[in-house]
Every structure is written in structure tokens, then in C-alpha cells.
Design an enzyme around this catalytic site. Structure first.
Site, PDB file in Angstrom:
ATOM      1  N   ASP A  46       0.837  -1.150  -0.103  1.00  0.00           N
ATOM      2  CA  ASP A  46      -0.106   0.048  -0.155  1.00  0.00           C
ATOM      3  C   ASP A  46       1.024   1.341   0.038  1.00  0.00           C
ATOM      4  OD1 ASP A  46      -3.170   0.191   0.979  1.00  0.00           O
ATOM      5  OD2 ASP A  46      -1.953   2.192   1.073  1.00  0.00           O
ATOM      6  N   ASP A  69       3.896   2.423  -3.927  1.00  0.00           N
ATOM      7  CA  ASP A  69       2.969   3.398  -4.722  1.00  0.00           C
ATOM      8  C   ASP A  69       2.774   3.145  -6.064  1.00  0.00           C
ATOM      9  OD1 ASP A  69       2.029   5.440  -6.438  1.00  0.00           O
ATOM     10  OD2 ASP A  69       3.128   7.163  -5.380  1.00  0.00           O
ATOM     11  N   VAL A  70       1.639   2.528  -6.280  1.00  0.00           N
ATOM     12  CA  VAL A  70       1.600   1.749  -7.883  1.00  0.00           C
ATOM     13  C   VAL A  70       1.740   2.666  -8.961  1.00  0.00           C
ATOM     14  CG1 VAL A  70      -0.076   0.305  -7.165  1.00  0.00           C
ATOM     15  CG2 VAL A  70      -1.165   2.240  -7.761  1.00  0.00           C
ATOM     16  N   TYR A 159     -13.226   8.436 -13.545  1.00  0.00           N
ATOM     17  CA  TYR A 159     -13.430   7.272 -12.888  1.00  0.00           C
ATOM     18  C   TYR A 159     -13.829   5.998 -14.215  1.00  0.00           C
ATOM     19  CZ  TYR A 159     -14.330   3.645  -9.284  1.00  0.00           C
ATOM     20  OH  TYR A 159     -14.078   2.351  -8.325  1.00  0.00           O
ATOM     21  N   LYS A 163     -11.796   2.873 -15.496  1.00  0.00           N
ATOM     22  CA  LYS A 163     -12.090   1.792 -15.121  1.00  0.00           C
ATOM     23  C   LYS A 163     -12.402   0.765 -16.417  1.00  0.00           C
ATOM     24  CE  LYS A 163     -11.550   1.304 -10.528  1.00  0.00           C
ATOM     25  NZ  LYS A 163     -10.372   0.456  -9.975  1.00  0.00           N
ATOM     26  N   THR A 194     -17.137   1.428   1.771  1.00  0.00           N
ATOM     27  CA  THR A 194     -15.632   1.613   2.042  1.00  0.00           C
ATOM     28  C   THR A 194     -15.253   3.047   2.147  1.00  0.00           C
ATOM     29  OG1 THR A 194     -14.747   1.539  -0.183  1.00  0.00           O
ATOM     30  CG2 THR A 194     -15.002  -0.404   0.816  1.00  0.00           C
ATOM     31  N   THR A 197     -15.680   6.089  -0.583  1.00  0.00           N
ATOM     32  CA  THR A 197     -16.901   7.467  -0.881  1.00  0.00           C
ATOM     33  C   THR A 197     -16.734   8.416   0.430  1.00  0.00           C
ATOM     34  OG1 THR A 197     -18.506   5.810  -0.045  1.00  0.00           O
ATOM     35  CG2 THR A 197     -18.454   6.200  -2.410  1.00  0.00           C
TER      36      THR A 197
HETATM   37  N1  LIG Z   1     -15.845   0.833  -2.672  1.00  0.00           N
HETATM   38  C1  LIG Z   1     -16.630   0.765  -3.892  1.00  0.00           C
HETATM   39  O1  LIG Z   1     -17.729   1.010  -3.848  1.00  0.00           O
HETATM   40  C2  LIG Z   1     -15.791   0.160  -5.116  1.00  0.00           C
HETATM   41  C3  LIG Z   1     -16.720  -0.042  -6.240  1.00  0.00           C
HETATM   42  C4  LIG Z   1     -16.030  -0.503  -7.474  1.00  0.00           C
HETATM   43  C5  LIG Z   1     -14.805  -0.350  -7.612  1.00  0.00           C
HETATM   44  N2  LIG Z   1     -13.930  -0.251  -6.301  1.00  0.00           N
HETATM   45  C6  LIG Z   1     -12.647  -0.305  -6.407  1.00  0.00           C
HETATM   46  O2  LIG Z   1     -12.188  -1.144  -5.521  1.00  0.00           O
HETATM   47  C7  LIG Z   1     -10.648  -0.884  -5.252  1.00  0.00           C
HETATM   48  C8  LIG Z   1     -10.300  -0.424  -3.759  1.00  0.00           C
HETATM   49  O3  LIG Z   1     -11.422   0.357  -3.315  1.00  0.00           O
HETATM   50  P1  LIG Z   1     -11.930   0.753  -1.687  1.00  0.00           P
HETATM   51  O4  LIG Z   1     -13.140   0.898  -2.082  1.00  0.00           O
HETATM   52  O5  LIG Z   1     -11.277  -0.513  -0.961  1.00  0.00           O
HETATM   53  O6  LIG Z   1     -11.172   1.899  -1.510  1.00  0.00           O
HETATM   54  P2  LIG Z   1     -10.498   2.605  -0.286  1.00  0.00           P
HETATM   55  O7  LIG Z   1     -10.211   3.953  -0.216  1.00  0.00           O
HETATM   56  O8  LIG Z   1     -10.612   1.900   1.030  1.00  0.00           O
HETATM   57  O9  LIG Z   1      -8.768   1.855  -0.429  1.00  0.00           O
HETATM   58  C9  LIG Z   1      -8.034   2.235  -1.446  1.00  0.00           C
HETATM   59  C10 LIG Z   1      -6.524   1.719  -1.152  1.00  0.00           C
HETATM   60  O10 LIG Z   1      -5.632   2.287  -2.269  1.00  0.00           O
HETATM   61  C11 LIG Z   1      -4.590   2.741  -1.522  1.00  0.00           C
HETATM   62  N3  LIG Z   1      -3.623   3.714  -2.315  1.00  0.00           N
HETATM   63  C12 LIG Z   1      -4.229   5.029  -2.820  1.00  0.00           C
HETATM   64  N4  LIG Z   1      -3.426   5.455  -3.650  1.00  0.00           N
HETATM   65  C13 LIG Z   1      -2.476   4.547  -3.819  1.00  0.00           C
HETATM   66  C14 LIG Z   1      -1.304   4.408  -4.424  1.00  0.00           C
HETATM   67  N5  LIG Z   1      -0.836   5.359  -5.329  1.00  0.00           N
HETATM   68  N6  LIG Z   1      -0.510   3.274  -4.646  1.00  0.00           N
HETATM   69  C15 LIG Z   1      -0.954   2.184  -3.807  1.00  0.00           C
HETATM   70  N7  LIG Z   1      -1.955   2.245  -3.168  1.00  0.00           N
HETATM   71  C16 LIG Z   1      -2.835   3.300  -3.053  1.00  0.00           C
HETATM   72  C17 LIG Z   1      -4.903   3.643  -0.119  1.00  0.00           C
HETATM   73  O11 LIG Z   1      -4.013   3.678   0.689  1.00  0.00           O
HETATM   74  C18 LIG Z   1      -6.142   2.695   0.304  1.00  0.00           C
HETATM   75  O12 LIG Z   1      -5.788   1.839   1.038  1.00  0.00           O
HETATM   76  C19 LIG Z   1     -10.543   0.524  -6.097  1.00  0.00           C
HETATM   77  O13 LIG Z   1      -9.482   0.117  -7.318  1.00  0.00           O
HETATM   78  C20 LIG Z   1     -11.911   0.961  -6.419  1.00  0.00           C
HETATM   79  O14 LIG Z   1     -11.920   1.955  -7.539  1.00  0.00           O
HETATM   80  C21 LIG Z   1     -14.551   0.106  -5.202  1.00  0.00           C
END
Ligand SMILES: NC(=O)c1ccc[n+]([C@@H]2O[C@H](COP(=O)([O-])OP(=O)(O)OC[C@H]3O[C@@H](n4cnc5c(N)ncnc54)[C@H](O)[C@@H]3O)[C@@H](O)[C@H]2O)c1
Length: 264
Positions: A46, A69-70, A159, A163, A194, A197
Site C-alpha cells: 500500500d 505507490d502503484v 473514474y 475503469k 468503504t 466514498t
Molecule cells: N468501494 C466501492 O464501492 C468500489 C466499487 C467499485 C470498485 N472499487 C474499486 O476497488 C478498489 C479498492 O477500493 P476501496 O473501496 O477499498 O477504497 P479505499 O479507499 O478503502 O482503499 C484504497 C486503497 O488504495 C490505497 N492507495 C491509494 N493510492 C495509492 C497508490 N498510489 N499506490 C498504492 N496504494 C494506493 C489507499 O491507501 C487505500 O488503502 C479501487 O480500485 C476501487 O476503484 C470500489
């Protein structure tokens, strides 16, 4: 093959070495916990080093942490080097790091747009590329896309663009890596509760009204996404590649305007 399909869940991923990005977020955490509990060695990565370290500590044996950092090419090289030093060979990659932006196209700055593309798309590309170069044959790549990758929502332009590109890149990678037995799939969550939002962008969201547009009638839980990732990471899905596995409570099934009253 039949016996492998029937093996107990605690050993579904025994012998696998999984790298999860964004591993301490809502969905990443559930994925890391479930894959670890299913027997895999898990590299918890992370951008937030403290949270990654603490999660790896909580998981215990077979969990390692690396700050990643991805969006940084050098960071991916450093993770690969750390795995090599530890004698671990990557079998499974879960590209989960991501962020959302709720803004009309008219109000989106170029910086905002680029930031979302860099994190969601470029970060995923760098992960897939590393796996294409280093992953052992018969591996699995799972990219966390979104229901917005297949069914766009107004107000999520950057977004949605990122995606849908992740889903498209997934299919190209599936075609390119199929002969090595590496499967590449996307998981497309709907609305999962999570921190994604939690930002000011979503502050005026009427969640009750939103939930009424979800056929199943509720937002999803992170573990429900993790279960799909577990399937795609396991040998049970060896013949599944290039798919978008939508986990959305029916959002993408069609326009939902409530149920007709039943006379039965
Ligand atoms: N929560 C939803 O409703 C939802 C819906 C569809 C898709 N997603 C996707 O699921 C994935 C995870 O989302 P989530 O809901 O757990 O969000 P979240 O905000 O809880 O988690 C995101 C994580 O990514 C990390 N992060 C941010 N920038 C980064 C970087 N540059 N390098 C490495 N890590 C980094 C953050 O520290 C965090 O731990 C995302 O790709 C999101 O687009 C989420």
C-alpha cells in the site's frame, strides 16, 4: 482436477504467493485477509506503509509488507526485488489500489483527470507488466475494475474512463498471457461500503435513495468482492480468463425502477 475442486477452503491457495496493492483499504483488506486465510503467502502493499506493516503483523506468518505507490515504476521494481530476496515467486497479482472522483466533466481539471488515470489505469498497467515479465506460468492476475467499467454513471467521467480502460487492458493481457496459463480477469464491484466514498465529493449522496436503485436492496460488503477474487485466484478458475466478473447486487443487469406489485 475434481479432488482439487473439492479441497477444503483453508488450502485453496496453498503454495500461492499473492501480491495485493491497496491492501489496507476496505476491499484490499478483505482480499488480503481472505487469501491469507485460504493458505497463500500474501505481500501486503500500500502507499500507506504504517497500515501495511500493521496489517502484515496482524496476519502473521506468510504475510509480508512492502510500501508500494502503484504509480511509481521504481516501486514495482523494488517489490519484485524484495520478493526475489525472500525467495518468493509471484503466482498471483491483485491490482486493487484505486480512487474515485465524483465531478462533472465540465468541472474536472486536467490534474484531477490525470490523477485518477495514473492511479487506476497506469498503476494497473505497471502491475500487469511486472506480472507478464516475472510471474511464473499458471498464475493469475485479478484487476479490481468497477461496475462503472461496464455501465457508466454520470458524474464519474474520469473514474469511468479509467475503469473501462482497466477492463479493456484486462482482456488484452488475457489474450497475450493465455499460452503461459496465466489468467487475467477483472472484478467489477458495485457500491461497496468503504472509505472510497468518504471524500467531500460524495458528501451530498442520498444513500437511502441510492440503495433503492440496487435490485438486491443494499450496498455490498468488501468480503463479497474478496470471495470473487478468491475464486479467480484459485485453480478452480483455470479456464476463466478475460472476463469482467460483476459483483453488484444486480445494478448492471438492467435499469431498475422497482418491482411491479405481485398478484401471486
Ligand atoms: N468501494 C466501492 O464501492 C468500489 C466499487 C467499485 C470498485 N472499487 C474499486 O476497488 C478498489 C479498492 O477500493 P476501496 O473501496 O477499498 O477504497 P479505499 O479507499 O478503502 O482503499 C484504497 C486503497 O488504495 C490505497 N492507495 C491509494 N493510492 C495509492 C497508490 N498510489 N499506490 C498504492 N496504494 C494506493 C489507499 O491507501 C487505500 O488503502 C479501487 O480500485 C476501487 O476503484 C470500489
Amino acid at each position: 482436477m475434481t479432488s482439487a475442486l473439492m479441497s477444503p477452503s483453508t488450502s485453496r491457495l496453498t503454495g500461492k504467493c499473492v501480491l495485493v496493492t491497496g491492501a489496507t483499504g476496505g476491499i484490499g483488506l478483505a482480499i488480503s485477509e481472505l487469501l491469507h486465510a485460504s493458505g497463500a503467502t500474501v505481500y501486503v502493499t500500500d502507499i500507506d506503509q504504517e497500515r501495511a506493516e500493521s496489517l502484515a503483523g496482524a496476519l502473521g506468518e506468510r504475510a509480508r509488507f512492502v510500501r508500494l505507490d502503484v504509480t511509481e515504476e521504481a516501486g514495482w521494481a523494488a517489490v519484485a526485488a524484495a520478493m526475489e530476496d525472500a525467495g518468493d515467486r509471484l503466482t498471483t497479482l491483485v491490482n486493487c489500489a484505486g480512487a474515485a472522483l465524483r465531478r462533472s466533466i465540465a468541472d474536472t481539471t486536467l490534474d484531477d483527470f490525470n490523477r485518477i488515470m495514473e492511479l487506476n489505469l497506469v498503476g494497473t498497467f505497471l502491475g500487469i507488466r511486472l506480472a507478464a515479465r516475472r510471474m511464473v506460468d499458471h498464475g493469475a492476475i485479478v484487476n479490481i475494475s468497477s461496475v462503472n467499467g461496464v455501465l457508466p454513471t454520470a458524474g464519474l467521467g474520469a473514474y469511468v474512463a479509467s475503469k473501462s480502460a482497466v477492463s479493456a487492458l484486462t482482456r488484452v493481457a488475457a489474450l497475450e498471457l493465455a499460452d503461459r496459463g496465466i489468467t487475467v480477469n477483472a472484478v467489477c464491484p458495485g457500491s461497496i461500503d468503504t472509505a472510497i466514498t468518504d471524500s467531500a465529493d460524495f458528501a451530498d449522496t442520498d444513500w437511502d435513495a441510492y440503495v433503492r436503485t440496487i435490485p438486491v436492496g443494499r450496498r455490498g460488503a468488501p468480503v463479497e468482492v474478496a470471495q470473487a477474487v478468491l475464486y479467480l485466484a484459485s485453480d478452480e478458475s483455470r479456464y476463466v480468463t478475460g472476463t469482467d466478473l460483476v459483483i453488484d447486487g444486480g445494478i448492471a443487469a438492467g435499469r431498475f425502477a422497482g418491482r411491479p406489485r405481485s398478484t401471486q
